[in-house]
Design a protein around this motif. Sequence first.
Motif, PDB file in Angstrom:
ATOM      1  N   TYR A  14       0.829  -1.394   0.036  1.00  0.00           N
ATOM      2  CA  TYR A  14       0.004  -0.009  -0.044  1.00  0.00           C
ATOM      3  C   TYR A  14       0.914   1.335   0.037  1.00  0.00           C
ATOM      4  O   TYR A  14       0.348   2.389  -0.529  1.00  0.00           O
ATOM      5  CB  TYR A  14      -0.946  -0.054   1.218  1.00  0.00           C
ATOM      6  CG  TYR A  14      -2.075   1.012   1.429  1.00  0.00           C
ATOM      7  CD1 TYR A  14      -3.428   0.630   0.344  1.00  0.00           C
ATOM      8  CD2 TYR A  14      -1.944   2.102   1.937  1.00  0.00           C
ATOM      9  CE1 TYR A  14      -4.323   1.597   0.475  1.00  0.00           C
ATOM     10  CE2 TYR A  14      -3.017   3.044   1.974  1.00  0.00           C
ATOM     11  CZ  TYR A  14      -4.002   2.859   1.203  1.00  0.00           C
ATOM     12  OH  TYR A  14      -5.018   3.772   1.144  1.00  0.00           O
ATOM     13  N   ASP A  17       4.585   3.614  -4.145  1.00  0.00           N
ATOM     14  CA  ASP A  17       4.261   4.833  -4.975  1.00  0.00           C
ATOM     15  C   ASP A  17       3.114   4.351  -6.040  1.00  0.00           C
ATOM     16  O   ASP A  17       3.056   3.673  -7.066  1.00  0.00           O
ATOM     17  CB  ASP A  17       5.159   5.304  -5.967  1.00  0.00           C
ATOM     18  CG  ASP A  17       5.114   6.645  -6.577  1.00  0.00           C
ATOM     19  OD1 ASP A  17       4.497   7.427  -5.937  1.00  0.00           O
ATOM     20  OD2 ASP A  17       5.490   6.879  -7.853  1.00  0.00           O
ATOM     21  N   GLY A  18       1.991   5.311  -5.798  1.00  0.00           N
ATOM     22  CA  GLY A  18       0.722   5.154  -6.595  1.00  0.00           C
ATOM     23  C   GLY A  18      -0.273   3.902  -6.459  1.00  0.00           C
ATOM     24  O   GLY A  18      -1.273   3.795  -6.766  1.00  0.00           O
ATOM     25  N   ALA A  20      -1.640   3.203  -3.271  1.00  0.00           N
ATOM     26  CA  ALA A  20      -2.867   3.722  -2.466  1.00  0.00           C
ATOM     27  C   ALA A  20      -3.806   4.656  -3.214  1.00  0.00           C
ATOM     28  O   ALA A  20      -5.057   4.395  -3.078  1.00  0.00           O
ATOM     29  CB  ALA A  20      -2.282   4.510  -1.323  1.00  0.00           C
ATOM     30  N   SER A  21      -3.472   5.544  -4.087  1.00  0.00           N
ATOM     31  CA  SER A  21      -4.115   6.241  -4.889  1.00  0.00           C
ATOM     32  C   SER A  21      -5.158   5.481  -5.742  1.00  0.00           C
ATOM     33  O   SER A  21      -6.520   5.699  -5.880  1.00  0.00           O
ATOM     34  CB  SER A  21      -3.387   7.281  -5.677  1.00  0.00           C
ATOM     35  OG  SER A  21      -2.603   6.793  -6.636  1.00  0.00           O
ATOM     36  N   LEU A  22      -4.628   4.365  -6.340  1.00  0.00           N
ATOM     37  CA  LEU A  22      -5.350   3.605  -7.259  1.00  0.00           C
ATOM     38  C   LEU A  22      -6.402   2.789  -6.543  1.00  0.00           C
ATOM     39  O   LEU A  22      -7.295   2.466  -6.981  1.00  0.00           O
ATOM     40  CB  LEU A  22      -4.587   2.679  -8.096  1.00  0.00           C
ATOM     41  CG  LEU A  22      -5.346   1.687  -9.146  1.00  0.00           C
ATOM     42  CD1 LEU A  22      -6.111   2.550  -9.954  1.00  0.00           C
ATOM     43  CD2 LEU A  22      -4.041   1.113  -9.789  1.00  0.00           C
ATOM     44  N   CYS A  23      -5.882   2.132  -5.179  1.00  0.00           N
ATOM     45  CA  CYS A  23      -6.784   1.325  -4.338  1.00  0.00           C
ATOM     46  C   CYS A  23      -7.922   2.236  -3.931  1.00  0.00           C
ATOM     47  O   CYS A  23      -9.233   2.111  -4.091  1.00  0.00           O
ATOM     48  CB  CYS A  23      -6.144   0.864  -3.221  1.00  0.00           C
ATOM     49  SG  CYS A  23      -5.098  -0.597  -3.572  1.00  0.00           S
ATOM     50  N   LEU A  24      -7.719   3.543  -3.611  1.00  0.00           N
ATOM     51  CA  LEU A  24      -8.817   4.568  -3.037  1.00  0.00           C
ATOM     52  C   LEU A  24      -9.589   4.873  -4.109  1.00  0.00           C
ATOM     53  O   LEU A  24     -10.922   4.790  -3.946  1.00  0.00           O
ATOM     54  CB  LEU A  24      -8.120   5.650  -2.343  1.00  0.00           C
ATOM     55  CG  LEU A  24      -7.395   5.313  -0.968  1.00  0.00           C
ATOM     56  CD1 LEU A  24      -6.526   6.367  -0.489  1.00  0.00           C
ATOM     57  CD2 LEU A  24      -8.171   4.661  -0.154  1.00  0.00           C
ATOM     58  N   GLU A  25      -9.127   4.775  -5.562  1.00  0.00           N
ATOM     59  CA  GLU A  25     -10.109   5.248  -6.569  1.00  0.00           C
ATOM     60  C   GLU A  25     -10.952   4.056  -6.895  1.00  0.00           C
ATOM     61  O   GLU A  25     -12.252   4.418  -6.998  1.00  0.00           O
ATOM     62  CB  GLU A  25      -9.112   5.437  -7.519  1.00  0.00           C
ATOM     63  CG  GLU A  25      -9.759   5.983  -9.079  1.00  0.00           C
ATOM     64  CD  GLU A  25      -9.082   6.057 -10.297  1.00  0.00           C
ATOM     65  OE1 GLU A  25      -9.375   5.715 -11.378  1.00  0.00           O
ATOM     66  OE2 GLU A  25      -7.790   6.620 -10.008  1.00  0.00           O
ATOM     67  N   GLU A  28     -13.623   4.222  -4.183  1.00  0.00           N
ATOM     68  CA  GLU A  28     -14.655   5.072  -4.232  1.00  0.00           C
ATOM     69  C   GLU A  28     -15.825   4.802  -5.378  1.00  0.00           C
ATOM     70  O   GLU A  28     -16.621   5.076  -5.375  1.00  0.00           O
ATOM     71  CB  GLU A  28     -13.848   6.417  -4.286  1.00  0.00           C
ATOM     72  CG  GLU A  28     -13.233   6.960  -3.247  1.00  0.00           C
ATOM     73  CD  GLU A  28     -14.380   7.159  -2.066  1.00  0.00           C
ATOM     74  OE1 GLU A  28     -15.504   7.581  -2.041  1.00  0.00           O
ATOM     75  OE2 GLU A  28     -14.020   6.381  -0.949  1.00  0.00           O
ATOM     76  N   ARG A 150       2.962  -1.201 -10.151  1.00  0.00           N
ATOM     77  CA  ARG A 150       3.137  -0.202  -8.993  1.00  0.00           C
ATOM     78  C   ARG A 150       3.446  -0.780  -7.540  1.00  0.00           C
ATOM     79  O   ARG A 150       4.448  -0.322  -7.030  1.00  0.00           O
ATOM     80  CB  ARG A 150       1.873   0.806  -8.706  1.00  0.00           C
ATOM     81  CG  ARG A 150       1.649   1.826  -9.779  1.00  0.00           C
ATOM     82  CD  ARG A 150       0.250   2.448  -9.583  1.00  0.00           C
ATOM     83  NE  ARG A 150       0.125   3.255 -10.631  1.00  0.00           N
ATOM     84  CZ  ARG A 150      -0.947   4.085 -10.833  1.00  0.00           C
ATOM     85  NH1 ARG A 150      -1.820   4.285  -9.739  1.00  0.00           N
ATOM     86  NH2 ARG A 150      -1.151   4.664 -11.928  1.00  0.00           N
TER      87      ARG A 150
END
Length: 158
Positions: A14, A17-18, A20-25, A28, A150
């Motif tokens: 997690y 780099d990158g 967390a943002s993809l997982c959170l996207e 959501e 990633r």
Amino acid sequence: MNAEEVWTFTVEMYGRDGVASLCLELQESCGLDVNMLLFMFCLGQNGLAPYSISALENAVRNWREQVIVPLRSARRFLRNVDRDDAQKLRGKVKNDELSAERIEQKLLCDAVETIPANDPFAPAHAYLSPTRFNLSQSECDQALYLLCTRMGLIKKAG
């Protein structure tokens, strides 16, 4: 599965780099459970797959819905409250949310029945699928590829 090893894997992946943002996207946009997805990656990297993803989802559903989601909602609400004491509370809620996610992983470890897997990405691929989420097959495949690169689990093509 050893819950400590799973947690270590999750935190490491997690934090790349990158990821967390993809997982959170994905969380959501389609309601994906990030903990479940990272658990699937961990299983696959250990040569295992779950006998039943649905059984695992059932094992953690109440915990996620009754504990994790409300904590996440409270933390997000507090993000926009312009008070020092509210921001201190937000930090505590964030820590509690992480503790709750760690408990979810322990629940997954307790509930999982595994079978051997020759493909280290098969469990994640089976979880991140159009049958579970409102995504096309190509969107699932693209997200899986991006996550794998990633995380450093595969090299980028080209």
